[in-house]
Motif scaffolding. Structure first.
Motif, mmCIF file in Angstrom:
data_model
loop_
_atom_site.group_PDB
_atom_site.id
_atom_site.type_symbol
_atom_site.label_atom_id
_atom_site.label_comp_id
_atom_site.label_asym_id
_atom_site.label_seq_id
_atom_site.Cartn_x
_atom_site.Cartn_y
_atom_site.Cartn_z
ATOM 1 N N SER A 1 -12.049 -13.503 -17.123
ATOM 2 C CA SER A 1 -11.818 -14.912 -17.452
ATOM 3 C C SER A 1 -10.838 -15.576 -16.495
ATOM 4 C CB SER A 1 -11.284 -15.026 -18.887
ATOM 5 O OG SER A 1 -10.009 -14.409 -18.999
ATOM 6 N N LEU A 2 -10.237 -14.787 -15.594
ATOM 7 C CA LEU A 2 -9.258 -15.329 -14.643
ATOM 8 C C LEU A 2 -9.790 -15.365 -13.219
ATOM 9 C CD1 LEU A 2 -6.118 -13.360 -15.941
ATOM 10 C CD2 LEU A 2 -6.878 -15.637 -16.628
ATOM 11 N N THR A 3 -11.059 -15.006 -13.027
ATOM 12 C CA THR A 3 -11.592 -14.897 -11.667
ATOM 13 C C THR A 3 -11.655 -16.234 -10.943
ATOM 14 O OG1 THR A 3 -13.827 -14.997 -12.602
ATOM 15 C CG2 THR A 3 -12.940 -12.817 -12.108
ATOM 16 N N ARG A 4 -11.675 -17.351 -11.665
ATOM 17 C CA ARG A 4 -11.718 -18.673 -11.005
ATOM 18 C C ARG A 4 -10.374 -19.022 -10.388
ATOM 19 N NH1 ARG A 4 -16.059 -17.351 -12.017
ATOM 20 N NH2 ARG A 4 -17.792 -18.485 -12.988
ATOM 21 N N ARG A 5 -9.343 -18.253 -10.717
ATOM 22 C CA ARG A 5 -8.000 -18.546 -10.200
ATOM 23 C C ARG A 5 -7.712 -17.846 -8.876
ATOM 24 N NH1 ARG A 5 -3.981 -17.441 -15.169
ATOM 25 N NH2 ARG A 5 -3.042 -16.212 -13.486
ATOM 26 N N VAL A 6 -8.587 -16.949 -8.447
ATOM 27 C CA VAL A 6 -8.293 -16.151 -7.254
ATOM 28 C C VAL A 6 -9.414 -16.276 -6.236
ATOM 29 C CG1 VAL A 6 -6.931 -14.503 -8.592
ATOM 30 C CG2 VAL A 6 -9.361 -14.084 -8.248
ATOM 31 N N HIS A 7 -9.074 -16.001 -4.977
ATOM 32 C CA HIS A 7 -10.068 -16.087 -3.909
ATOM 33 C C HIS A 7 -10.913 -14.830 -3.796
ATOM 34 C CE1 HIS A 7 -7.237 -19.298 -2.672
ATOM 35 N NE2 HIS A 7 -8.307 -19.844 -2.131
ATOM 36 N N ARG A 8 -10.416 -13.696 -4.293
ATOM 37 C CA ARG A 8 -11.176 -12.443 -4.230
ATOM 38 C C ARG A 8 -11.330 -11.862 -5.640
ATOM 39 N NH1 ARG A 8 -11.737 -9.478 0.410
ATOM 40 N NH2 ARG A 8 -13.133 -8.248 -0.916
ATOM 41 N N PRO A 9 -12.247 -12.437 -6.437
ATOM 42 C CA PRO A 9 -12.429 -11.915 -7.800
ATOM 43 C C PRO A 9 -12.869 -10.460 -7.834
ATOM 44 C CG PRO A 9 -14.139 -13.519 -7.232
ATOM 45 C CD PRO A 9 -13.102 -13.595 -6.167
ATOM 46 N N ASP A 10 -13.591 -10.003 -6.799
ATOM 47 C CA ASP A 10 -14.026 -8.607 -6.799
ATOM 48 C C ASP A 10 -12.840 -7.657 -6.752
ATOM 49 O OD1 ASP A 10 -13.443 -9.541 -4.235
ATOM 50 O OD2 ASP A 10 -14.838 -8.157 -3.253
ATOM 51 N N LEU A 11 -11.822 -7.975 -5.936
ATOM 52 C CA LEU A 11 -10.644 -7.116 -5.854
ATOM 53 C C LEU A 11 -9.833 -7.170 -7.152
ATOM 54 C CD1 LEU A 11 -9.414 -7.758 -2.195
ATOM 55 C CD2 LEU A 11 -10.932 -5.965 -3.064
ATOM 56 N N LEU A 12 -9.789 -8.337 -7.790
ATOM 57 C CA LEU A 12 -9.087 -8.452 -9.069
ATOM 58 C C LEU A 12 -9.734 -7.547 -10.118
ATOM 59 C CD1 LEU A 12 -7.128 -9.726 -11.107
ATOM 60 C CD2 LEU A 12 -8.771 -11.610 -11.371
ATOM 61 N N LEU A 13 -11.050 -7.573 -10.213
ATOM 62 C CA LEU A 13 -11.753 -6.787 -11.230
ATOM 63 C C LEU A 13 -11.624 -5.295 -10.979
ATOM 64 C CD1 LEU A 13 -14.935 -9.034 -11.510
ATOM 65 C CD2 LEU A 13 -13.180 -8.725 -13.269
ATOM 66 N N ILE A 14 -11.720 -4.879 -9.734
ATOM 67 C CA ILE A 14 -11.579 -3.452 -9.417
ATOM 68 C C ILE A 14 -10.143 -2.990 -9.683
ATOM 69 C CG2 ILE A 14 -11.650 -1.736 -7.574
ATOM 70 C CD1 ILE A 14 -14.386 -2.580 -8.594
ATOM 71 N N ALA A 15 -9.164 -3.802 -9.299
ATOM 72 C CA ALA A 15 -7.770 -3.434 -9.558
ATOM 73 C C ALA A 15 -7.497 -3.372 -11.055
ATOM 74 C CB ALA A 15 -6.825 -4.437 -8.891
ATOM 75 N N ALA A 16 -8.099 -4.270 -11.817
ATOM 76 C CA ALA A 16 -7.935 -4.240 -13.279
ATOM 77 C C ALA A 16 -8.485 -2.939 -13.840
ATOM 78 C CB ALA A 16 -8.643 -5.437 -13.906
ATOM 79 N N LEU A 17 -9.625 -2.488 -13.329
ATOM 80 C CA LEU A 17 -10.243 -1.254 -13.814
ATOM 81 C C LEU A 17 -9.414 -0.025 -13.451
ATOM 82 C CD1 LEU A 17 -12.858 -0.073 -15.166
ATOM 83 C CD2 LEU A 17 -13.698 0.297 -12.835
#
Length: 816
Positions: free
Chosen positions: A449-465
């Motif tokens: 739900s926060l991916t619109r706030r960042v330029h690299r949503p893929d890195l955010l999701l992988i780091a979250a996992l």
């Protein structure tokens, strides 16, 4: 116990013979698990058979039988299990004779102190009661003859099963609702620190419900691992009964080490992990089974109408394409007819991503087929596989069910081998709602739900996992996780630059919230240290989003408007440094208008004065500012003992301190001299209820400073009544000096069990150490407090290294 011994002892149908044999059986170390439960059921059968035979002869009753139902009917008796018994009769005996028969059976059971659930009914009465009471019907599905007229019991069993199958369209939805209500009330066994092995979702009640569904012939539960899961839960309950000597199903923290030892396990964590894995198996089987039940019942209700419309032809489920090789059929995701998992290594992730995006469950048959036939992914993964994983993680709430389906067949650990270390791993910090693996998935859900706030949503999701992937290894989980995350990100197929970013995010995933809540943000050293660790504005952006997602996925105690505002303030300051701006050196700030007013009043009266007002935070979703706490301002003539006195008064009034700043100022007097005043700025929040009146706080502060209010005694009374979890021993407090914490002051960090008056005790210890507290930053997570105090000597300078260590030791001693 040998069969000869059992036979000899069973010949004595009296309570003493049975009690002695039962005790020997339960104390026999060589026999445990299913063999002991079955032996205990046989021993009980023999004793009750003797009681029934003698009682029936004495009462002159024929056409009767003693029937075991429920767990006893299944031949599964735990050491403290109830005896569920039905005295079944054909109606030919008179009421007096039946009562005499029952008394001669029930009273010996009660005399031994055994719990007994009993009833006396004819077959017709039993069927009638079962038709009205679902729980009675479930118990009778496991009815088993113990003694008496076997034909009578066989007839009842046949009738009960026929009724159950005939009434399935009505009874199964009721059973489903009963299970859901219980789960809502008791929680999920696989995530509870003190789980109820029977009633919680995924426990023994659900396993029994699955047996009932199978008996209806409507659907059958997945059999793989289910029997072993039931055995694990039953074995744990047996050990719990023997350890506590009570008929309890709740695996309390204080009993877990003993239960683990009784089962031959290394420690309580190994025990919980086994229990969680068993519960997860039962929960997944429950989800799959009830989905199938609902599908079959829907089909049965629709089929007659379809046949009429289609002229008697058989309806073919519609298949809707979702992705290459993946279709929807009958509300589930299945493989297309042309799909070849043995030739398409990305198919597993493509099917999972399609299911999560469409909000549909993966078919159990699809998951099993992929587990058996799917070709392994090459390492590093191809770009398509990496993209499908990111799509799966970014789908939000629907990711959880899909991920659990893949885990149920071991697919996740095949894709990501390091996942095995965190699978079902318990977290003993009560702040955490989930096991480690589920927390990681929940963090990815929040991050989606926060991916619109960042330029690299893929890195955010992988780091979250991956952010807590190091919790399966010894040492600092952030440091261990950095190494593991680097390997896993490379395995998934990210390039060297992106791998470095993911590793940095994992290494520093706690940096922002810990710094914001425990350090002075006005100190340039604080901001510079964070900027150095983060390295770039793009990484800071990702770390900010990861921090929020991690806290939201941890539990309600881990995130608040106050924490969010502090983190946002820190991020703003660090971003400025990363953009090339130097952090401004703090200058002695002039008192604000409110502080100046209070200081003048304190100078005039020579006594403390204070004010309380709510401090607004950033706008919420509705545009209205959300309060982040209450600011308490205190001004008073400078004197010793102010910090412990003020902290003690706040504790007495049930005010939680979130941050505190103490500042000395000089004001001119009427005769031309100057007077030293202390200004205290506190951010506080009420533990519950409304805020106290400022006048009451002031009056108690005056009394605390002049000694007429015994803060220590009052707080001791409060602490004696403070609720503590029975049997849980908190680790000892730890006080350290933060290395390079500040250029302006020495940072003393205190980690301790939160309790009323903790800040008061710390303040007294610092006061007695002859240091001055410049500011305090208080952070509480669940039962754990982590407080940082910026202190100086009486000269206003940071403490020498040796002196700082002495102060830390003195504070730790005072708290111990």
């Amino acid at each position: 116990m040998t069969s000869t011994e059992t036979t000899t002892e069973s010949e004595d149908s009296g309570p003493s013979g049975y009690a002695a044999a039962r005790l020997r059986l339960l104390q026999e170390k060589a026999q445990s698990g299913p063999p002991r439960r079955a032996a205990l059921a046989r021993l009980t059968d023999d004793w009750l058979t003797g009681l029934f035979t003698a009682a029936a002869e004495h009462a002159g009753v024929r056409g009767a039988a003693l029937v075991a139902v429920g767990g006893y009917g299944r031949g599964e008796l735990s050491p403290r299990s109830d005896l569920d018994l039905l005295l079944l009769h054909d109606g030919s005996a008179d009421a007096g004779a039946l009562a005499a028969l029952a008394d001669r059976i029930w009273y010996p059971v009660w005399d031994l102190g055994l719990s007994l659930d009993h009833s006396v009914r004819t077959p017709g009465e039993a069927r009638g009661t079962a038709g009205e009471d679902l729980k009675v019907q479930l118990g009778l599905l496991d009815a088993r003859a113990v003694a008496g007229d076997l034909g009578l019991v066989a007839g009842l069993r046949t009738a009960i099963l026929a009724d159950w199958r005939n009434q399935a369209p009505r009874r199964l939805p009721a059973l489903d609702e009963l299970c859901r209500e219980r789960a809502e009330r008791m929680g999920e066994l696989q995530f509870l620190l003190e789980p109820d092995l029977k009633e919680a979702r995924g426990g023994l009640r659900d396993a029994t419900a699955l047996r009932a569904v199978a008996a209806s012939w409507v659907a059958d539960a997945p059999r793989e691992g289910l029997a072993e899961a039931r055995r694990t839960l039953l074995d744990a309950r047996d050990a719990l009964h023997l350890t506590t000597g009570r008929a309890t199903d709740r695996l309390g923290l204080q009993e877990q080490d003993q239960v683990a030892e009784a089962l031959g396990l290394l420690d309580a964590d190994v025990l919980l992990r086994q229990v969680y894995e068993a519960a997860r198996t039962v929960s997944y089987a429950t989800d799959v089974t009830w989905r199938e039940v609902n599908r079959v019942l829907r089909a049965r209700s629709v089929r007659p109408r379809l046949r009429a419309m289609l002229g008697g032809g058989k309806a073919v489920p519609e298949r809707t394409p979702l992705a290459d090789g993946v279709v929807e059929a009958d509300g589930e995701v299945v493989l297309a007819r042309a799909a070849r998992p043995e030739k398409d290594p990305v198919l597993t992730l493509r099917a999972a991503a399609a299911a999560a995006e469409s909000g549909l469950p993966l078919s159990r048959h699809l998951v099993r087929h992929l587990a058996a036939a799917a070709r392994p992914l090459p390492v590093p993964w191809p770009a398509e596989a990496r993209e499908e994983l990111v799509t799966l993680l970014g789908a939000g709430e629907s990711t959880v069910g899909v991920w659990e389906a893949l885990e149920s067949e071991g697919i996740i650990t095949r894709l990501l081998p390091d996942w095995e270390r965190v699978h079902c791993r318990p977290q003993r910090n009560p702040v955490h709602t989930w096991t480690v693996d589920r927390h990681l998935v929940e963090t990815a859900v929040r991050a989606a739900s926060l991916t619109r706030r960042v330029h690299r949503p893929d890195l955010l999701l992988i780091a979250a996992l991956l952010h807590d992937i190091g919790k399966g290894w010894p040492g600092d989980h952030s440091a261990a996780g950095e190494v593991i995350a680097r390997d896993m990100a490379a395995r998934i197929g990210f390039d060297k630059h992106d791998v470095g970013i993911v590793a940095t995010l994992v290494r520093h995933h706690l940096l922002l919230v810990e710094t914001a809540t425990r350090r002075d943000l006005d100190d340039p050293a604080t901001v510079r240290s964070v900027a150095t660790a983060v390295g770039s504005a793009s990484t800071l952006e990702l770390l900010h989003a990861l921090t929020e997602a991690d806290a939201l996925a941890t539990g309600p105690a881990a995130w608040s408007s106050w924490r969010a505002s502090l983190v946002a303030d820190l991020v703003k300051r660090v971003a400025a440094v990363l953009a090339g701006e130097a952090p401004q050196e703090p200058e002695p700030a002039a008192p604000g208008a409110e502080q100046e007013r209070l200081a003048i009043e304190a100078l005039r009266t020579g006594e403390p004065v204070l004010s309380l007002h709510t401090q607004p935070g950033p706008p919420a979703d509705d545009g209205e500012p959300e309060p982040v706490g209450v600011e308490l301002l205190i001004a008073l003539p400078d004197r010793p003992g102010v910090l412990p006195a003020a902290a003690g008064v706040l504790a007495l009034h049930r005010l939680t301190v979130r941050a505190a700043e103490l500042r000395a100022v000089e004001l001119p007097t009427e005769v031309g001299d100057s007077a030293d005043l202390l200004l205290l700025s506190w951010r506080v929040a009420a533990e519950y209820g409304s805020l106290p009146q400022a006048a009451r706080l002031r009056a108690d502060l005056v009394r605390a400073l002049d000694g007429s209010l015994d803060i220590r005694a009052r707080l001791a009374e409060r602490e004696a009544a403070y609720p503590r979890r029975r049997g849980v021993k908190a680790p000892p407090p730890r006080v350290t000096v933060a290395a390079a914490g500040s250029r302006l002051a020495t940072v003393i960090e205190v980690r301790a069990q939160d309790a009323p008056g903790l800040l008061h005790r710390i303040g007294r210890a610092l006061e007695q150490s002859a240091v001055r507290v410049r500011s305090a930053h208080v952070s509480t997570l669940g039962a754990n407090a982590v407080d940082a105090f910026y202190v100086t000597g009486t000269d206003g300078e940071p403490l020498p290294e040796v002196r700082a260590a002495e102060v830390a030791k003195e504070v730790e001693k005072a708290l111990g």
